[in-house]
Design a protein around this motif. Structure first.
Motif, PDB file in Angstrom:
ATOM      1  N   LEU A 130      36.432  -7.262  23.990  1.00 44.10           N
ATOM      2  CA  LEU A 130      37.705  -7.837  24.263  1.00 44.10           C
ATOM      3  C   LEU A 130      38.614  -6.610  24.091  1.00 44.10           C
ATOM      4  O   LEU A 130      39.608  -6.520  24.686  1.00 44.10           O
ATOM      5  CB  LEU A 130      38.176  -8.986  23.299  1.00 44.10           C
ATOM      6  CG  LEU A 130      37.216 -10.275  23.802  1.00 44.10           C
ATOM      7  CD1 LEU A 130      37.677 -11.622  22.831  1.00 44.10           C
ATOM      8  CD2 LEU A 130      37.289 -10.653  25.308  1.00 44.10           C
ATOM      9  N   LYS A 131      38.675  -5.898  22.980  1.00 45.36           N
ATOM     10  CA  LYS A 131      39.321  -4.963  22.480  1.00 45.36           C
ATOM     11  C   LYS A 131      38.331  -3.521  21.977  1.00 45.36           C
ATOM     12  O   LYS A 131      37.476  -3.805  21.246  1.00 45.36           O
ATOM     13  CB  LYS A 131      40.309  -5.548  21.370  1.00 45.36           C
ATOM     14  CG  LYS A 131      41.430  -6.312  21.916  1.00 45.36           C
ATOM     15  CD  LYS A 131      42.377  -6.502  20.786  1.00 45.36           C
ATOM     16  CE  LYS A 131      43.542  -7.306  21.098  1.00 45.36           C
ATOM     17  NZ  LYS A 131      44.382  -7.709  20.051  1.00 45.36           N
ATOM     18  N   GLU A 134      42.758  -1.571  18.633  1.00 45.79           N
ATOM     19  CA  GLU A 134      43.726  -2.379  18.965  1.00 45.79           C
ATOM     20  C   GLU A 134      43.850  -2.551  20.673  1.00 45.79           C
ATOM     21  O   GLU A 134      44.894  -3.246  21.108  1.00 45.79           O
ATOM     22  CB  GLU A 134      45.183  -2.198  18.346  1.00 45.79           C
ATOM     23  CG  GLU A 134      44.995  -2.442  16.973  1.00 45.79           C
ATOM     24  CD  GLU A 134      44.646  -3.820  16.379  1.00 45.79           C
ATOM     25  OE1 GLU A 134      45.098  -4.795  17.043  1.00 45.79           O
ATOM     26  OE2 GLU A 134      43.663  -4.134  15.541  1.00 45.79           O
ATOM     27  N   THR A 135      43.261  -1.824  21.202  1.00 48.11           N
ATOM     28  CA  THR A 135      43.374  -1.705  22.715  1.00 48.11           C
ATOM     29  C   THR A 135      42.627  -2.568  23.629  1.00 48.11           C
ATOM     30  O   THR A 135      41.386  -2.539  23.355  1.00 48.11           O
ATOM     31  CB  THR A 135      43.090  -0.113  23.122  1.00 48.11           C
ATOM     32  OG1 THR A 135      43.840   0.850  22.291  1.00 48.11           O
ATOM     33  CG2 THR A 135      43.402  -0.016  24.594  1.00 48.11           C
ATOM     34  N   PRO A 136      43.286  -3.278  24.429  1.00 56.68           N
ATOM     35  CA  PRO A 136      42.416  -4.371  25.056  1.00 56.68           C
ATOM     36  C   PRO A 136      41.656  -3.524  26.133  1.00 56.68           C
ATOM     37  O   PRO A 136      41.926  -2.503  26.658  1.00 56.68           O
ATOM     38  CB  PRO A 136      43.623  -4.954  26.042  1.00 56.68           C
ATOM     39  CG  PRO A 136      44.744  -4.980  25.314  1.00 56.68           C
ATOM     40  CD  PRO A 136      44.721  -3.693  24.505  1.00 56.68           C
ATOM     41  N   ILE A 137      40.551  -4.141  26.507  1.00 57.84           N
ATOM     42  CA  ILE A 137      39.413  -3.210  27.014  1.00 57.84           C
ATOM     43  C   ILE A 137      39.816  -3.019  28.528  1.00 57.84           C
ATOM     44  O   ILE A 137      39.474  -1.915  29.125  1.00 57.84           O
ATOM     45  CB  ILE A 137      38.062  -4.387  27.390  1.00 57.84           C
ATOM     46  CG1 ILE A 137      36.903  -3.692  27.942  1.00 57.84           C
ATOM     47  CG2 ILE A 137      38.512  -5.558  28.066  1.00 57.84           C
ATOM     48  CD1 ILE A 137      36.225  -2.389  27.188  1.00 57.84           C
ATOM     49  N   LYS A 139      42.911  -1.937  29.477  1.00 58.19           N
ATOM     50  CA  LYS A 139      43.603  -0.811  29.251  1.00 58.19           C
ATOM     51  C   LYS A 139      42.786   0.501  28.660  1.00 58.19           C
ATOM     52  O   LYS A 139      42.999   1.328  29.259  1.00 58.19           O
ATOM     53  CB  LYS A 139      44.565  -0.919  27.959  1.00 58.19           C
ATOM     54  CG  LYS A 139      45.476   0.209  27.729  1.00 58.19           C
ATOM     55  CD  LYS A 139      46.421   0.533  28.998  1.00 58.19           C
ATOM     56  CE  LYS A 139      47.515   1.421  28.690  1.00 58.19           C
ATOM     57  NZ  LYS A 139      48.405   1.975  29.786  1.00 58.19           N
ATOM     58  N   ALA A 140      41.777   0.124  27.855  1.00 59.13           N
ATOM     59  CA  ALA A 140      40.563   1.289  27.336  1.00 59.13           C
ATOM     60  C   ALA A 140      40.205   1.770  28.839  1.00 59.13           C
ATOM     61  O   ALA A 140      39.879   3.030  28.747  1.00 59.13           O
ATOM     62  CB  ALA A 140      39.840   0.446  26.380  1.00 59.13           C
ATOM     63  N   LEU A 185      35.691  -3.184  17.227  1.00 57.84           N
ATOM     64  CA  LEU A 185      35.608  -3.634  18.435  1.00 57.84           C
ATOM     65  C   LEU A 185      35.837  -5.109  18.078  1.00 57.84           C
ATOM     66  O   LEU A 185      35.267  -5.883  17.128  1.00 57.84           O
ATOM     67  CB  LEU A 185      34.171  -3.623  19.180  1.00 57.84           C
ATOM     68  CG  LEU A 185      34.176  -2.330  20.063  1.00 57.84           C
ATOM     69  CD1 LEU A 185      34.380  -1.123  19.275  1.00 57.84           C
ATOM     70  CD2 LEU A 185      32.730  -2.256  20.832  1.00 57.84           C
ATOM     71  N   THR A 186      36.675  -5.918  18.922  1.00 57.61           N
ATOM     72  CA  THR A 186      36.921  -7.360  19.067  1.00 57.61           C
ATOM     73  C   THR A 186      36.110  -7.809  20.087  1.00 57.61           C
ATOM     74  O   THR A 186      35.953  -7.342  21.299  1.00 57.61           O
ATOM     75  CB  THR A 186      38.206  -7.552  19.443  1.00 57.61           C
ATOM     76  OG1 THR A 186      39.205  -6.897  18.452  1.00 57.61           O
ATOM     77  CG2 THR A 186      38.586  -9.153  19.408  1.00 57.61           C
ATOM     78  N   THR A 195      35.660  -9.675  14.918  1.00 65.34           N
ATOM     79  CA  THR A 195      35.475  -7.960  15.022  1.00 65.34           C
ATOM     80  C   THR A 195      34.137  -7.638  14.421  1.00 65.34           C
ATOM     81  O   THR A 195      33.638  -8.276  13.571  1.00 65.34           O
ATOM     82  CB  THR A 195      36.691  -7.565  14.222  1.00 65.34           C
ATOM     83  OG1 THR A 195      36.674  -7.991  12.949  1.00 65.34           O
ATOM     84  CG2 THR A 195      38.027  -8.019  14.918  1.00 65.34           C
TER      85      THR A 195
END
Length: 548
Positions: A130-131, A134-137, A139-140, A185-186, A195
């Motif tokens: 998911l992340k 703190e960056t959503p996947i 956006k990553a 990672l989330t 996490t």
């Protein structure tokens, strides 16, 4: 003695510092790279321009004094990747010096999952990402994209996700705020979100894979290893093999390289395979290259010759060719040859390579940092220039879900084995074009509506492809061809009554005939159907020509 030790220490420190590349030397390397590409490799300016390339160089040149060493390496990688040819790249190892996360990622049709891990991180195995930090996947993925020498979207799926497990790339691209050997990672697994922190390992400690994890004493995969599907059999000991499926009278072949296996050359393998086909009751051939990243395309010829010499096997419905996101380089050449010279029905996912492409890269070593930038120098053109495309798209598209994978359900092979090919046209637009140029108008009028409604042709965007055919006629500029384009566009409108693209093109056709009243009516209709979209904007531009 103390003085001697101090002098030795100072000399050692001086040697270490002298080995480091300073900002001025990095800038010299960048200018060297820029000048070399302009001088010796200007032909690779196809998907980007010299101006955009130079602009990127100038930005990095100015930024270098304020960047950390890994950020500079990633910056060089971004610049080379902007050419968007997979062979033109700075090696992955250049941006993974501080290590990688001990995970293997795979992009299934329902998300990006941790397909394999080191055993210490078993809790994270099979989790959906998911992340990163703190960056959503999502956006990553967007942020890491420029670092990858992306030929097409399939190339990114196959070869781009590994950059997400490099902390150096994650930091340089703004995905994590600080470079660290620990990344959190989330994840989502079994309906729970949690996490998990990973500590980096050396890149060499990750087992070699075809985008899937090869289980070892240290590494585990999410897949049930009690059973091995055919496409993963002999994963670690054979580059190619075949197996006879007696109940289906089918020969399954997996070829995962176009290089020769030390134990058996490809020519020897092809000879043995065809001898088996000739001496056994083989009614169907399924040839699987979904895990084939290339090799030497001069090895392809015996396979093509052997297939063409066996018309009972090389016919529609008897020969299926499986492609996928790892199909690249010399295997794209093989796919091109299969597509052009055989009756194979292609199944699976699009390839990772352009149909025509630059390959065979030379190393350009930067004088100070000693980094190698690999720049392609050979243009491989198997298809006419007008027929080049981003990828080879299968006639029967099939993708795999995470559950399919872990349960060893090979939906691609199942589709090939059970596909009903009766009346199916693997190359629908070629078939339609042939009917048109041979004057079979009545059959054409029957076939196109039938094919548009047939779910087996869901892979084909008939609206767009038929408009392309109409535009070829329109752009000829001659009266009969313009009239022909009007017939094509009018037929498309019957199939797609709300197609702004078709109304726009039909308006342009009437404008060429000088009928501004009819053209205006059609262009206004296109605008009303797609007011703020690409087609609506294009229609407005044409309409302005009439009004002015």
């Amino acid at each position: 003695m103390k003085k001697v030790l101090i002098i030795i220490q100072l000399l050692f420190c001086f040697q270490l510092s002298s080995q480091e590349t300073n900002a001025k030397q990095w800038q010299e390397d960048l200018r060297f790279l820029q000048n070399t590409i302009h001088k010796d490799y200007s032909f690779v300016f196809v998907k980007t321009t010299k101006e955009d390339f130079d602009a990127q160089v100038e930005t990095l040149y100015k930024d270098i004094p304020d960047l950390q060493e890994h950020e500079i390496r990633v910056g060089f990688t971004r610049i080379i990747s902007s050419f968007k040819y997979g062979h033109t790249q700075i090696p992955y190892g250049t941006v993974t010096k501080s290590g990688i996360l001990p995970i293997n990622l795979y992009d299934f049709n329902d998300g990006i999952y941790i397909e394999g891990v080191q055993k210490d991180h078993k809790k994270a195995l099979g989790a959906k990402i998911l992340k990163i930090g703190e960056t959503p996947i999502e956006k990553a993925l967007e942020l890491v994209y420029p670092v990858v020498p992306v030929e097409n979207e399939q190339y990114f799926k196959a070869y781009g996700l590994r950059f997400l497990i490099s902390p150096e790339v994650l930091h340089a691209q703004g995905i994590i705020p600080i470079l660290s050997n620990k990344v959190t990672l989330t994840l989502e697994k079994d309906g729970k979100v949690f996490t998990h922190e990973f500590t980096t390992i050396d890149k060499k400690d990750k087992p070699k894979t075809f985008n899937f994890t090869l289980p070892t004493e240290e590494w585990i995969t999410a897949r049930n290893t009690d059973i091995t599907p055919l496409y993963l059999k002999h994963f670690d000991d054979k580059l190619y093999y075949f197996e006879y499926l007696e109940d289906k009278k089918t020969l399954y072949v997996r070829q995962s390289s176009v290089f020769n296996d030390p134990k058996e050359t490809l020519a020897q393998f092809y000879k043995r395979m065809f001898e088996f086909i000739d001496s056994n009751n083989v009614e169907k051939l399924v040839y699987d290259v979904r895990l084939n990243g290339g090799g030497n395309n001069y090895n392809n010829l015996p396979l093509i010759k052997g297939l063409m010499a066996r018309p009972n096997l090389n016919k529609k419905g008897n020969f299926y060719f499986i492609i996928g996101r790892d199909t690249f380089s010399a295997c794209q050449n093989l796919t091109n040859e299969i597509t052009r010279y055989t009756e194979a029905i292609l199944v699976g996912e699009p390839t990772a390579e352009n149909i025509n492409f630059y390959g065979d890269a030379r190393a350009v070593q930067l004088p100070n940092s000693k980094i190698n930038a690999y720049i392609s120098y050979l243009w491989w053109q198997d298809y006419p220039a007008l027929e080049n495309k981003d990828a080879t798209v299968p006639s029967v598209p099939v993708t795999m879900s995470y559950d399919d994978y872990i349960q060893n359900k090979d939906v691609v092979l199942e589709t090939a084995l059970n596909f009903n090919a009766e009346g199916f046209q693997p190359k629908p637009m070629e078939y339609i074009t042939q009917l048109y140029v041979t004057g079979q108008g009545a059959k054409l009028a029957q076939e196109i509506p039938r094919m548009v409604q047939d779910p087996r042709y869901a892979f084909c965007d008939f609206e767009t492809e038929l408009n392309k055919k109409g535009n070829i006629l329109l752009e000829s500029g001659r009266g009969p061809e313009i009239q022909g384009s009007i017939q094509v566009f009018s037929m498309i409108m019957q199939l797609y009554p709300n197609s702004a693209m078709t109304y726009k093109n039909l308006g342009k056709a009437y404008l060429k005939l000088g009928d501004t009243k009819k053209a205006t009516e059609l262009l206004n209709k296109a605008i009303s159907l797609d007011t703020n979209g690409e087609q609506g904007k294009a229609a407005k531009e044409v309409l302005l020509q009439i009004l002015n």
